[in-house]
Design a protein around this motif. Sequence first.
Motif, short mmCIF file in Angstrom:
data_model
loop_
_atom_site.label_atom_id
_atom_site.label_comp_id
_atom_site.label_asym_id
_atom_site.label_seq_id
_atom_site.Cartn_x
_atom_site.Cartn_y
_atom_site.Cartn_z
N ALA A 1 -19.72 -14.84 -5.27
CA ALA A 1 -18.64 -14.42 -6.17
C ALA A 1 -18.33 -12.95 -5.99
CB ALA A 1 -19.02 -14.72 -7.62
N ALA A 2 -19.37 -12.13 -5.80
CA ALA A 2 -19.15 -10.69 -5.59
C ALA A 2 -18.40 -10.43 -4.29
CB ALA A 2 -20.49 -9.95 -5.59
N VAL A 3 -18.79 -11.14 -3.23
CA VAL A 3 -18.12 -10.96 -1.94
C VAL A 3 -16.66 -11.38 -2.02
CG1 VAL A 3 -18.06 -11.72 0.46
CG2 VAL A 3 -20.25 -11.18 -0.62
N VAL A 4 -16.42 -12.54 -2.64
CA VAL A 4 -15.04 -13.02 -2.76
C VAL A 4 -14.22 -12.09 -3.64
CG1 VAL A 4 -13.59 -14.95 -3.53
CG2 VAL A 4 -15.73 -15.40 -2.33
N ALA A 5 -14.85 -11.52 -4.69
CA ALA A 5 -14.14 -10.58 -5.56
C ALA A 5 -13.69 -9.36 -4.79
CB ALA A 5 -15.04 -10.17 -6.73
N VAL A 6 -14.55 -8.85 -3.91
CA VAL A 6 -14.17 -7.70 -3.08
C VAL A 6 -13.03 -8.08 -2.14
CG1 VAL A 6 -14.98 -6.10 -1.30
CG2 VAL A 6 -16.46 -6.67 -3.24
N LEU A 7 -13.11 -9.27 -1.56
CA LEU A 7 -12.04 -9.73 -0.67
C LEU A 7 -10.72 -9.91 -1.43
CD1 LEU A 7 -13.99 -12.32 1.51
CD2 LEU A 7 -13.32 -9.99 2.12
N LEU A 8 -10.81 -10.38 -2.67
CA LEU A 8 -9.59 -10.54 -3.47
C LEU A 8 -8.97 -9.19 -3.81
CD1 LEU A 8 -10.55 -13.43 -5.94
CD2 LEU A 8 -8.89 -13.51 -4.07
N ALA A 9 -9.81 -8.19 -4.07
CA ALA A 9 -9.28 -6.84 -4.28
C ALA A 9 -8.59 -6.35 -3.02
CB ALA A 9 -10.41 -5.89 -4.68
N GLY A 10 -9.17 -6.63 -1.85
CA GLY A 10 -8.52 -6.28 -0.60
C GLY A 10 -7.22 -7.04 -0.40
N ALA A 11 -7.21 -8.32 -0.81
CA ALA A 11 -5.97 -9.10 -0.70
C ALA A 11 -4.88 -8.55 -1.61
CB ALA A 11 -6.25 -10.57 -1.05
N ALA A 12 -5.28 -8.09 -2.81
CA ALA A 12 -4.31 -7.46 -3.70
C ALA A 12 -3.76 -6.19 -3.07
CB ALA A 12 -4.96 -7.16 -5.06
N GLY A 13 -4.64 -5.41 -2.43
CA GLY A 13 -4.17 -4.23 -1.71
C GLY A 13 -3.29 -4.60 -0.54
N GLY A 14 -3.62 -5.72 0.13
CA GLY A 14 -2.79 -6.18 1.24
C GLY A 14 -1.41 -6.60 0.79
N ALA A 15 -1.32 -7.20 -0.40
CA ALA A 15 0.00 -7.57 -0.93
C ALA A 15 0.85 -6.35 -1.21
CB ALA A 15 -0.18 -8.40 -2.20
N PHE A 16 0.20 -5.23 -1.52
CA PHE A 16 0.92 -3.99 -1.79
C PHE A 16 1.08 -3.13 -0.54
CE2 PHE A 16 1.53 0.28 -3.61
CZ PHE A 16 2.45 0.01 -4.61
N SER A 17 0.37 -3.48 0.52
CA SER A 17 0.33 -2.63 1.71
C SER A 17 1.68 -2.44 2.40
CB SER A 17 -0.69 -3.17 2.72
OG SER A 17 -0.32 -4.46 3.16
N PRO A 18 2.62 -3.41 2.37
CA PRO A 18 3.94 -3.10 2.97
C PRO A 18 4.61 -1.89 2.31
CG PRO A 18 3.70 -5.46 2.68
CD PRO A 18 2.53 -4.84 2.01
N ILE A 19 4.41 -1.76 1.00
CA ILE A 19 4.94 -0.58 0.31
C ILE A 19 4.13 0.66 0.70
CG2 ILE A 19 5.38 0.45 -1.95
CD1 ILE A 19 5.74 -2.37 -3.04
N ALA A 20 2.80 0.50 0.74
CA ALA A 20 1.94 1.64 1.09
C ALA A 20 2.20 2.12 2.51
CB ALA A 20 0.47 1.25 0.93
N GLY A 21 2.60 1.21 3.39
CA GLY A 21 2.85 1.60 4.76
C GLY A 21 4.15 2.36 4.95
N ARG A 22 5.06 2.25 4.00
CA ARG A 22 6.38 2.88 4.15
C ARG A 22 6.56 4.11 3.26
NH1 ARG A 22 6.74 -2.31 5.42
NH2 ARG A 22 8.18 -2.97 7.07
N LEU A 23 5.81 4.18 2.17
CA LEU A 23 5.94 5.32 1.27
C LEU A 23 4.80 6.30 1.49
CD1 LEU A 23 6.88 3.54 -2.08
CD2 LEU A 23 8.41 4.60 -0.41
N LYS A 24 5.00 7.52 1.08
CA LYS A 24 3.95 8.52 1.19
C LYS A 24 4.08 9.53 0.06
CE LYS A 24 6.64 11.53 4.29
NZ LYS A 24 6.64 12.23 5.59
#
Length: 355
Positions: free
Chosen positions: A81-104
């Motif tokens: 559960a801890a490992v999957v929770a960390v991966l889910l946090a990364g997935a949430a960051g990945g969902a936001f990453s298109p914005i993070a990749g274009r803004l600064k």
Amino acid sequence: MTLGAVWGAVVVAAVVAPFYLEGFWLQTGLFAMSAAVGAIGINLLTGATGQLSLGHAFFLAVGAYAYVYLSTDVGLPTPLAAVVAVLLAGAAGGAFSPIAGRLKGAYLGIATLALIFGGQHVLFNAEPLTGGYNGRAVPPMELFGFVFADSPGLVLLNVPFGALERLWFLGLVVLAGAAAFARGVLRGRPGLAMNTIRDHEIAAGVMGVPVARYRAGVFVLSSMYGGLAGVLVALVFQRAVPDYFGFLLSLDYLAMIVIGGLGSVAGAVIGAVFVSLLPQLLTRYSDALPLVAEPGSGGVSPAEAARILYGAAVVTLVLFLPGGLLGLATRLRRVIPRIKELRWLNSAPAPASRR
């Protein structure tokens, strides 16, 4: 004393601490460890890559609540559960990453505020999932049959080992692994590319560095560090409550990396220890400190006093010590041998020809 000897003494002190410290100090140290893990993540993003984020607390919330949901409602083993929770946090960051990749810069910082406001709305209103205002109890970690809780009883060297003592060693392992991985990233080619993006984005693009891809990737990595910190702080606090994962927590993390030193793992750890310990110490000794009132009694509370103090520390460091506390320690390490050498030269007897 050499730097290696200093770090050796720190490691020895950390290992023997549970045998001597009382519960308050153990819990405070564990909060500092979880803060250090999250600070390493935000330092990779802000300190090393130059991307401002005000939404780091959101990823801690994802990690904490995902661990609770997966272990309690889904029934996964707590390590999984801890490992999957960390991966889910990364997935949430990945969902936001298109914005993070274009803004600064400030534009990204403002965009990440949406994560905090949206996350707080979900945490307070999705009661079946999050427990609402009261939060949810956090199940203890169980690893290979060993439970990180007060029971079953465990005694080592005549010292009873409860949940805090057991979690202390888990926190040390997690922090050491997180620091070693981040150090490897910063010392390798990815770290060089990240620093180039921070210092001169156009030059990085000319050199062939995929700027948008690196920004997005670092944002995902920082999110996973936030999720790991969220799991650890939930295990220590034993309850996940929405109030903790607010905007002020994100500001605390920015203060940690500025105070400790931008762009370095050691600086993130030093800043996290400073910022997380200060309110606890002020609360503990509020009755003996001037201008600090006990919680709930009116006046300046320990938490408010702590923010005033490390806010002043941020201003002072930005003006006079841009390298943070780590930079100050580096300067002292270089200056002290020179001072000793000058003292030795002044105290040495003059040559016979000059007498």
